[in-house]
Motif scaffolding. Structure first.
Motif, PDB file in Angstrom:
ATOM      1  N   LYS A  67     -23.723 -46.198  27.180  1.00  0.00           N
ATOM      2  CA  LYS A  67     -24.367 -46.993  25.191  1.00  0.00           C
ATOM      3  C   LYS A  67     -23.435 -48.467  24.704  1.00  0.00           C
ATOM      4  O   LYS A  67     -22.774 -47.857  25.008  1.00  0.00           O
ATOM      5  N   GLY A  68     -24.538 -49.014  25.351  1.00  0.00           N
ATOM      6  CA  GLY A  68     -23.284 -51.214  25.059  1.00  0.00           C
ATOM      7  C   GLY A  68     -24.593 -51.479  24.943  1.00  0.00           C
ATOM      8  O   GLY A  68     -25.616 -52.143  25.856  1.00  0.00           O
ATOM      9  N   PHE A  69     -24.167 -52.165  24.870  1.00  0.00           N
ATOM     10  CA  PHE A  69     -24.927 -54.051  24.990  1.00  0.00           C
ATOM     11  C   PHE A  69     -23.544 -55.000  25.252  1.00  0.00           C
ATOM     12  O   PHE A  69     -22.653 -55.484  24.687  1.00  0.00           O
ATOM     13  N   THR A  70     -24.074 -56.464  25.226  1.00  0.00           N
ATOM     14  CA  THR A  70     -24.124 -57.671  25.359  1.00  0.00           C
ATOM     15  C   THR A  70     -23.953 -58.913  24.440  1.00  0.00           C
ATOM     16  O   THR A  70     -25.485 -58.641  24.261  1.00  0.00           O
ATOM     17  N   VAL A  71     -22.605 -58.805  23.424  1.00  0.00           N
ATOM     18  CA  VAL A  71     -23.186 -59.834  22.706  1.00  0.00           C
ATOM     19  C   VAL A  71     -22.667 -61.341  22.712  1.00  0.00           C
ATOM     20  O   VAL A  71     -21.422 -61.340  22.868  1.00  0.00           O
ATOM     21  N   GLU A  72     -23.377 -62.198  22.433  1.00  0.00           N
ATOM     22  CA  GLU A  72     -22.641 -63.516  22.109  1.00  0.00           C
ATOM     23  C   GLU A  72     -22.601 -63.649  20.757  1.00  0.00           C
ATOM     24  O   GLU A  72     -23.424 -63.697  19.640  1.00  0.00           O
ATOM     25  N   TYR A  73     -21.609 -63.933  19.973  1.00  0.00           N
ATOM     26  CA  TYR A  73     -20.968 -63.913  18.819  1.00  0.00           C
ATOM     27  C   TYR A  73     -20.110 -64.767  19.239  1.00  0.00           C
ATOM     28  O   TYR A  73     -18.566 -65.228  19.117  1.00  0.00           O
ATOM     29  N   PRO A  74     -20.003 -65.056  17.222  1.00  0.00           N
ATOM     30  CA  PRO A  74     -18.437 -66.608  16.937  1.00  0.00           C
ATOM     31  C   PRO A  74     -17.185 -65.636  17.052  1.00  0.00           C
ATOM     32  O   PRO A  74     -17.024 -64.490  16.442  1.00  0.00           O
ATOM     33  N   ASP A  75     -16.188 -66.402  17.528  1.00  0.00           N
ATOM     34  CA  ASP A  75     -14.796 -66.348  17.362  1.00  0.00           C
ATOM     35  C   ASP A  75     -14.528 -65.140  16.435  1.00  0.00           C
ATOM     36  O   ASP A  75     -13.801 -64.143  16.551  1.00  0.00           O
TER      37      ASP A  75
END
Length: 78
Positions: free
Chosen positions: A47-55
């Motif tokens: 159960k998970g995902f990769t996200v591009e996110y502002p630091d």
């Protein structure tokens, strides 16, 4: 922006696990999107995902005690 892996922690109590997995994808992904993130990959075995996110916004995801957030990176065996 940086890539982060977001998964449910292994320490989630069994009685919480079923309840959390039903809502994890929807709530965590929505929180990421609302705070400027873009989902880049969704996992099927965990159960998970990769996200591009502002630091400077990643702390929003880290406030949930049942979610593990770590910066994505290369893994090698040697």
């Amino acid at each position: 922006m940086t890539l982060f892996n977001v998964t449910l922690k292994e320490s989630v109590p069994p009685e919480e696990l079923e309840k959390l997995t039903e809502t994890f994808d929807k709530r965590a992904k929505e929180a990421a999107r609302q705070n400027g993130g873009t989902i880049k990959h969704e996992y099927t075995l965990i159960k998970g995902f990769t996200v591009e996110y502002p630091d400077d916004h990643v702390s929003v995801l880290q406030t949930n005690e049942h979610i593990h957030v770590e910066q994505d990176g290369q893994v090698s065996t040697q």
